[in-house]
Write an enzyme that holds these catalytic residues in place. Structure first.
Site, PDB file in Angstrom:
ATOM      1  N   ASN A  70       0.891  -1.671  -0.216  1.00  0.00           N
ATOM      2  CA  ASN A  70      -0.066  -0.085  -0.261  1.00  0.00           C
ATOM      3  C   ASN A  70       0.605   1.219   0.066  1.00  0.00           C
ATOM      4  O   ASN A  70       0.486   2.088  -0.798  1.00  0.00           O
ATOM      5  CB  ASN A  70      -0.673  -0.053   1.186  1.00  0.00           C
ATOM      6  CG  ASN A  70      -2.353  -0.625   1.380  1.00  0.00           C
ATOM      7  OD1 ASN A  70      -2.968  -1.866  -0.061  1.00  0.00           O
ATOM      8  ND2 ASN A  70      -3.132  -1.181   2.135  1.00  0.00           N
ATOM      9  N   ARG A 395     -11.168  -2.951 -14.066  1.00  0.00           N
ATOM     10  CA  ARG A 395      -9.725  -3.837 -13.338  1.00  0.00           C
ATOM     11  C   ARG A 395     -10.322  -5.298 -13.444  1.00  0.00           C
ATOM     12  O   ARG A 395     -11.038  -5.393 -13.321  1.00  0.00           O
ATOM     13  CB  ARG A 395      -8.579  -3.538 -12.298  1.00  0.00           C
ATOM     14  CG  ARG A 395      -9.044  -2.367 -11.653  1.00  0.00           C
ATOM     15  CD  ARG A 395      -8.095  -2.397 -10.687  1.00  0.00           C
ATOM     16  NE  ARG A 395      -8.300  -0.767 -10.093  1.00  0.00           N
ATOM     17  CZ  ARG A 395      -7.386  -0.054 -10.587  1.00  0.00           C
ATOM     18  NH1 ARG A 395      -6.242  -0.193 -10.721  1.00  0.00           N
ATOM     19  NH2 ARG A 395      -6.610   0.985  -9.531  1.00  0.00           N
ATOM     20  N   ARG A 425      -5.508   2.936 -12.677  1.00  0.00           N
ATOM     21  CA  ARG A 425      -3.728   3.807 -12.607  1.00  0.00           C
ATOM     22  C   ARG A 425      -3.547   1.597 -12.015  1.00  0.00           C
ATOM     23  O   ARG A 425      -3.781   0.932 -11.572  1.00  0.00           O
ATOM     24  CB  ARG A 425      -3.523   4.165 -11.600  1.00  0.00           C
ATOM     25  CG  ARG A 425      -2.485   3.947 -11.613  1.00  0.00           C
ATOM     26  CD  ARG A 425      -2.337   5.494 -11.986  1.00  0.00           C
ATOM     27  NE  ARG A 425      -3.285   6.216 -11.923  1.00  0.00           N
ATOM     28  CZ  ARG A 425      -2.855   7.718 -11.642  1.00  0.00           C
ATOM     29  NH1 ARG A 425      -1.629   7.760 -10.534  1.00  0.00           N
ATOM     30  NH2 ARG A 425      -3.752   9.219 -11.165  1.00  0.00           N
ATOM     31  N   HIS A 455     -16.163   3.979 -14.331  1.00  0.00           N
ATOM     32  CA  HIS A 455     -15.734   3.223 -12.449  1.00  0.00           C
ATOM     33  C   HIS A 455     -15.963   2.182 -12.577  1.00  0.00           C
ATOM     34  O   HIS A 455     -16.787   1.423 -11.352  1.00  0.00           O
ATOM     35  CB  HIS A 455     -15.184   4.301 -11.931  1.00  0.00           C
ATOM     36  CG  HIS A 455     -14.831   3.449 -10.568  1.00  0.00           C
ATOM     37  ND1 HIS A 455     -15.152   3.270  -9.673  1.00  0.00           N
ATOM     38  CD2 HIS A 455     -13.485   3.524 -10.216  1.00  0.00           C
ATOM     39  CE1 HIS A 455     -14.509   2.642  -8.512  1.00  0.00           C
ATOM     40  NE2 HIS A 455     -13.400   2.498  -8.986  1.00  0.00           N
ATOM     41  N   TYR A 488     -12.257  -9.145  -2.061  1.00  0.00           N
ATOM     42  CA  TYR A 488     -13.024  -7.881  -1.250  1.00  0.00           C
ATOM     43  C   TYR A 488     -13.915  -8.947  -1.443  1.00  0.00           C
ATOM     44  O   TYR A 488     -14.603  -9.396  -1.674  1.00  0.00           O
ATOM     45  CB  TYR A 488     -12.922  -6.835  -2.737  1.00  0.00           C
ATOM     46  CG  TYR A 488     -11.514  -6.644  -3.360  1.00  0.00           C
ATOM     47  CD1 TYR A 488      -9.575  -6.780  -2.497  1.00  0.00           C
ATOM     48  CD2 TYR A 488     -11.364  -6.221  -4.423  1.00  0.00           C
ATOM     49  CE1 TYR A 488      -9.209  -6.335  -2.770  1.00  0.00           C
ATOM     50  CE2 TYR A 488      -9.914  -5.017  -4.848  1.00  0.00           C
ATOM     51  CZ  TYR A 488      -8.615  -5.637  -4.562  1.00  0.00           C
ATOM     52  OH  TYR A 488      -7.700  -4.618  -4.030  1.00  0.00           O
TER      53      TYR A 488
END
Length: 701
Positions: A70, A395, A425, A455, A488
């Site tokens: 991170n 992603r 990114r 997104h 997640y």
């Protein structure tokens, strides 16, 4: 109480007034926590998990690796952004009142302190405890002769051919050091002339960082290489060496750059990123002054950018140790549940009939992503009655079964359109590869705009049925990525509701076509109506509270960064609205201030899974509204991205979401509480946290 240090700004830059004034000035910068420092406090909470003995040992090692990973990304993204802003206007102030220059100093100091904390956790806590369990990180020289010989043979066979020694002299310029790579910085001396040369050996990233030496003993790869430098520099004397690591900015766009071909533009940006400016240089030990001057000059950094470490560098490589197959030291594995609506072999007509009959809500990773979301796309791909499939991709994994199914669908003659976000990114290269593969298969591929990222997580299936064409939609809070769906926590809604599906269709048409804005009836979408819709609903709660009616807001999200939304939540709290926030990362709001935010509760859940779902709840005088989707309350999400929040209407699903929110708000084991500007948690609590409870309950839908 166990607590991560509060941000440096709140400690020393913003003395709050003694007592509370008659009226709060909601434009006072003192009320808004700094975005960068708030994110660093989140990473400090992750690091706290590495020290928490309630977690199993290898899970603690994993949390340390996550902390390091991170922090690397933070340097590349946010410190890179701050350095870029320093060069343009260091005196620019953000809503918290700090100039860019002030933020840069505070952020770099905080990052260095976090690095020291992480190293202390490794050396003083985890390393000794690993040794107590028979897992030892040893020096090459500490091994017995047979083990050293075995590692020397491994080095000669598998490491030596990969290495490239690079020396700096008049015939050899200073070598380029790529971002994130680990190197040995060496001083090489000619024994005859006594002349010194700087040399660099890159530690190969495609070899295991921790080299097995038998009996759960490991030697660091750089230590193994350093023990055999005589093979790389025959006849020379290596007088000393240090580890060296450079992080480079992820800010690569050229100001004012426009795209005739967005894909080519992003490919060009990726090439520039490799050569981007250095934002941090980590070294072990003390470099001689001449060599330090060489590094500063060649890498174009200042002393401020140097971090002197006790080593080892690159602690994110500890994922290798965390993944050791030692069941007693790791969380027990689990198999995601398959909701009853998806159970059994079934067939496409029956599958879609189930969704047509009622909405389905799934919660990952407790419920299987592959058996729900992936199956939705695969069934659509194989079903002869399906006419078209449309999906977004932000992603995804390199081996994405969803994109493979979409390629298969195109091969079966279906109309397939995929909106690929090339500027996600650090996922740009993977997305470019998939975009080219999709195009080659005949899929209609469109890209997001450089200033308007796609997104949203949406998929639409169009099917020919007896009563005409019917649409089916999936709206998710997380990416279409089977790998991250295992770690997640995310929600997904399957629906055939014509109003929702019609809105999703209009969004897709805008993204693949041409128009200034899109209209939606029930879906909240950015940048069209999402900000205004959220604002109107918060103001509605304010009016309910002022009239003495039930009023409450519960928002679960990754970040509360937007100034206008934060200010409005302060207004709501002052009006008597109960404001409950479950926020994983950035939070600008300061709860618990007398007369201002006493009605605000902020909780951050840190645990086995990364909390990623977004839920927005509005009490609305006993007629509540629930929305799930992709948007956080960040300016970029509200104004600069394509985002979707969908209404959840089923009473069963609303009850499920409400139970989830209350479970997290009242979690004493994994839930951190924000008190003004300080995060706290009671380390003595042993009751199960919300994630453990949900694992026990699955399936629960």
């Amino acid at each position: 109480m166990e607590g991560a240090p509060s941000s440096a700004r709140s400690e020393s830059h913003v003395p709050m007034p003694g007592g509370h004034p008659p009226a709060w000035d909601l434009d006072d910068p003192a009320l808004y926590l700094n975005r960068e420092l708030s994110w660093l406090e989140f990473n400090q909470r992750v690091l706290a998990e590495a020290s928490d003995r309630r977690n199993l040992l290898l899970e603690r090692v994993k949390f340390l690796a996550i902390t390091a990973s991170n922090l690397d990304e933070f340097f590349s993204k946010r410190v890179g952004w701050l350095k870029r802003m320093l060069a343009t206007d260091a005196r620019t102030r953000t809503v918290d009142g700090l100039t860019i220059a002030e933020q840069y100093d505070l952020v770099v100091n905080r990052c260095h302190r976090m690095r020291r904390d992480a190293e202390a956790v490794w050396h003083c806590e985890l390393l000794p405890e690993l040794a107590d369990h028979g897992i030892r990180i040893v020096r090459f020289t500490e091994l017995e002769q047979p083990a050293r010989q075995a590692l020397r043979e491994y080095f000669e066979r598998s490491i030596f051919p990969v290495l490239t020694p690079l020396v700096v002299d008049p015939a050899h310029p200073f070598p380029f050091i790529s971002g994130g790579s680990l190197s040995l910085a060496l001083n090489i001396r000619h024994p005859g002339t006594g002349q010194d040369r700087f040399a660099r050996v890159k530690i190969p990233p495609n070899r295991p960082r921790f080299v097995e030496a038998g009996d759960f003993r490991f030697v660091l790869l750089e230590d193994l290489i350093a023990a055999h430098l005589d093979m790389l520099f025959p006849g020379m004397e290596v007088t000393d060496w240090q580890e060296l690591r450079v992080l480079r900015s992820a800010e690569t766009g050229a100001p004012g750059e426009e795209a005739d071909d967005l894909l080519e533009l992003i490919e060009s940006a990726l090439r520039r990123r490799r050569l981007a400016e250095a934002v941090s240089v980590e070294i072990t030990g003390d470099l001689p002054s001449a060599r330090m001057e060489l590094l500063l000059e060649e890498l174009q950094v200042s002393e401020r950018d140097i971090y002197r470490s006790h080593g080892p560098l690159g602690l994110q490589d500890l994922f290798q140790i965390a993944s050791l197959d030692l069941a007693p030291l790791r969380d027990p594995p689990f198999t995601p549940a398959v909701p009853s609506a998806f159970a059994g072999p079934g067939d496409a007509p029956g599958f879609f009939a189930t969704i047509r009959e009622r909405d389905l809500l799934v919660h990952h990773p407790y419920e299987s992503f592959d058996e729900t979301v992936v199956r939705f796309v695969e069934e659509a791909s194989e079903d002869p009655a399906v006419l078209a499939i449309k999906a977004t991709m932000y992603r995804t994994s390199p081996d994405s079964p969803i994109l493979e199914a979409l390629i298969d669908a195109a091969g079966r003659g279906k109309q397939v359109a995929v909106l690929v976000e090339l500027t996600a990114r650090f996922d740009e290269a993977n997305n470019i590869l998939w975009a080219r593969k999709l195009e080659a298969a005949g899929v209609h591929v469109a890209y997001g705009q450089p200033d308007l990222k796609i997104h949203s997580k949406i998929c639409l299936v169009v099917r020919e049925e007896a009563n005409g064409v019917t649409m089916y939609a999936h709206i998710g809070t997380g990416n279409y990525n089977s790998r991250t769906a295992r770690i997640y926590t995310d929600l997904g809604l399957f629906t055939a509701d014509p109003s929702i599906c019609g809105d999703i269709l209009r969004i897709f048409n805008l993204l693949t076509g041409f128009g200034e804005q899109f209209r939606t009836d029930v879906v909240l979408a950015a940048p069209s109506n999402l900000r205004q819709s959220i604002t109107d609903r918060i103001r509605r709660e304010i009016e309910h509270a002022r009239a003495g009616r039930p009023a409450r807001l519960i928002f679960k999200m990754n970040a509360l960064e937007d100034f206008e939304c934060t200010r409005l939540l302060y207004e709501a709290a002052m009006a008597g609205v109960q404001v409950d926030l479950v926020i994983r990362g950035i939070c600008r709001l300061r709860p618990g201030l007398p007369g201002l935010s006493e009605n605000v509760r902020v909780v951050s859940i840190i645990g086995r899974f990364l909390e990623h779902a977004r839920i927005y709840y509005f009490e609305n005088n006993g007629d509540p509204e629930y929305f799930i989707g992709s948007a956080d309350l960040m300016k970029r999400n509200l104004d600069e991205r394509i985002e979707v929040l969908a209404p959840v209407r089923s009473p069963e699903h609303r009850a499920q979401l409400r139970e989830l929110l209350e479970l997290q708000l009242n979690d004493r084991r994994q839930g951190w509480r924000l008190r003004d500007a300080t995060w706290e948690r009671d380390p003595s609590v042993t009751e199960p946290g919300c994630q453990a409870i949900l694992l026990e309950r699955a399936p629960f839908s």
